[in-house]
Design a protein around this motif. Structure first.
Motif, short mmCIF file in Angstrom:
data_model
loop_
_atom_site.label_atom_id
_atom_site.label_comp_id
_atom_site.label_asym_id
_atom_site.label_seq_id
_atom_site.Cartn_x
_atom_site.Cartn_y
_atom_site.Cartn_z
N ARG A 307 15.97 36.13 -76.79
CA ARG A 307 16.45 34.75 -76.89
C ARG A 307 17.87 34.63 -76.35
O ARG A 307 18.21 33.65 -75.67
CB ARG A 307 16.39 34.28 -78.34
N LEU A 308 18.70 35.62 -76.64
CA LEU A 308 20.06 35.61 -76.11
C LEU A 308 20.06 35.69 -74.59
O LEU A 308 20.80 34.96 -73.92
CB LEU A 308 20.87 36.78 -76.71
N CYS A 309 19.23 36.58 -74.05
CA CYS A 309 19.15 36.70 -72.59
C CYS A 309 18.58 35.43 -71.97
O CYS A 309 19.01 34.99 -70.90
CB CYS A 309 18.29 37.90 -72.22
N GLU A 310 17.62 34.79 -72.65
CA GLU A 310 17.02 33.56 -72.14
C GLU A 310 18.04 32.44 -72.08
O GLU A 310 18.11 31.70 -71.09
CB GLU A 310 15.84 33.17 -73.04
N ASP A 311 18.85 32.30 -73.12
CA ASP A 311 19.90 31.27 -73.12
C ASP A 311 20.94 31.53 -72.04
O ASP A 311 21.45 30.61 -71.41
CB ASP A 311 20.56 31.20 -74.49
N LYS A 312 21.24 32.81 -71.84
CA LYS A 312 22.23 33.16 -70.84
C LYS A 312 21.76 32.79 -69.44
O LYS A 312 22.49 32.18 -68.66
CB LYS A 312 22.54 34.66 -70.93
N TYR A 313 20.53 33.15 -69.11
CA TYR A 313 20.02 32.85 -67.78
C TYR A 313 19.72 31.36 -67.62
O TYR A 313 19.72 30.83 -66.51
CB TYR A 313 18.77 33.67 -67.50
#
Length: 341
Positions: A307-313
């Motif tokens: 989820r953190l990586c998804e928000d970042k991208y």
């Protein structure tokens, strides 16, 4: 200079000079443009013949990420023999014990390139050193690493210490003792193998039964100081190996650095190459990294990371969106959520 020859001949010229002039007229000089590359007479410029530094380093796997690791090359002979033996005996070891994911259970590998599994990594590094010793080209060594001249224990060194190859279990126990006592990480084990192969390449020596313990100790000593933030001091290793002195450790470290030409840099690409080559070595020798079933706690942790990586991208995609796109024609990004039971 060029495609013609001009010379001044005095009235009292010698017959040799006249004869030389006739020969030059019969054999006209050609330029490099007239010579075909197929004739073999074309002389390259010195800058074309000199290898760039990048190409010159390709033979050293500890410096160049595209060069194949030494331990993987040395293990290929034994791997081919094992495959041939298994084929002739109609055996396929490891297939029955390997775990596979199913609809109800998912097995994941807990080892990653940034956080390798400690026990499995040490086993693979010990196996790589075992193949280095077993399939060595010769017995080139230096006195500073000779165990008989610089013993690690007070026990008498056997007379056949330079002839009998150590087993994989013996190498593993030696490395495991140092790592567990000094509380070193798995990344340090990979860097240790990088330094070991760099030493063998730079110093043009071999790791053999008479020097493997001191070479491994020197590589671990240096890798722990370079990699770990709180490095283990030389005197701490004297507490692990009771009979070795601090002066001996200092001298060995100094020689190790000089033989490495003080090149202790390990690029990320080289580190990743050694990690994946160690995994290939494990697969070829049935030393697979442990697979653990995916638990709810582990699944929630992976979902949080994703989820953190998804928000970042997502933020990056918004910032890089073209301005010419109309707001009316924009289609929102649909995110599919994982179902965890």
């Amino acid at each position: 200079m060029g495609g013609s020859v001009s010379c001044c001949i005095s009235p009292g010229e010698s017959p040799k000079i006249h004869r030389r002039e006739v020969e030059l007229e019969e054999c006209p000089i050609t330029t490099t443009e007239d010579v075909s590359e197929d004739t073999g007479t074309y002389l390259q410029h010195i800058s074309d013949r000199e290898l760039p530094d990048e190409l010159a380093q390709e033979s050293n796997p500890s410096d160049h990420p595209r060069a194949s690791t030494l331990f993987l090359n040395k293990s290929q002979t034994d791997v081919r023999e094992k495959r041939k033996s298994n084929y002739l005996n109609h055996m396929s070891p490891g297939l029955l014990t390997k775990k596979y994911s199913s609809c109800s259970t998912i097995f994941i590998d807990d080892s990653t390139v940034s956080q390798p599994n400690l026990k499995s990594t040490i086993k693979c590094v010990a196996l790589a050193m075992y193949y280095h010793i077993k399939n060595r080209d010769s017995n080139r060594s230096l006195d500073i690493f000779d165990e008989k001249k610089h013993p690690l224990t007070r026990e008498k060194v056997p007379d056949d210490y330079s002839v009998v190859d150590p087993e994989h279990k013996l190498i593993y126990r030696f490395i495991r003792t140092l790592f567990s006592s000094a509380q070193l990480t798995a990344e340090c084990a990979i860097v240790t193998l990088v330094y070991l192969e760099r030493l063998l390449t730079y110093a043009e020596m071999d790791i053999c039964p008479c020097n493997w313990k001191r070479i491994v100790l020197g590589a671990i000593l240096l890798a722990s100081k370079v990699w770990d933030d709180q490095a283990v001091w030389n005197v701490d290793y004297c507490q692990i190996l009771k009979d070795i002195t601090v002066e001996d450790m200092n001298e060995m470290e100094r020689h190790f650095l000089e033989l490495l030409q003080f090149n202790i840099n390990v690029p990320a690409s080289v580190y990743a190459k050694y990690y994946f080559d160690l995994r290939s070595l494990a697969d070829e020798n049935n030393l697979s990294f442990p697979l653990e079933p995916l638990s709810n706690k582990r699944a929630q942790k992976l979902e949080a990371i994703s989820r953190l990586c998804e928000d970042k991208y997502k933020d990056l995609s918004k910032s890089s969106m073209r301005r010419s796109v109309s707001v009316d024609n924009m289609v929102g990004i649909k995110n599919s959520h994982a179902v965890l039971s």
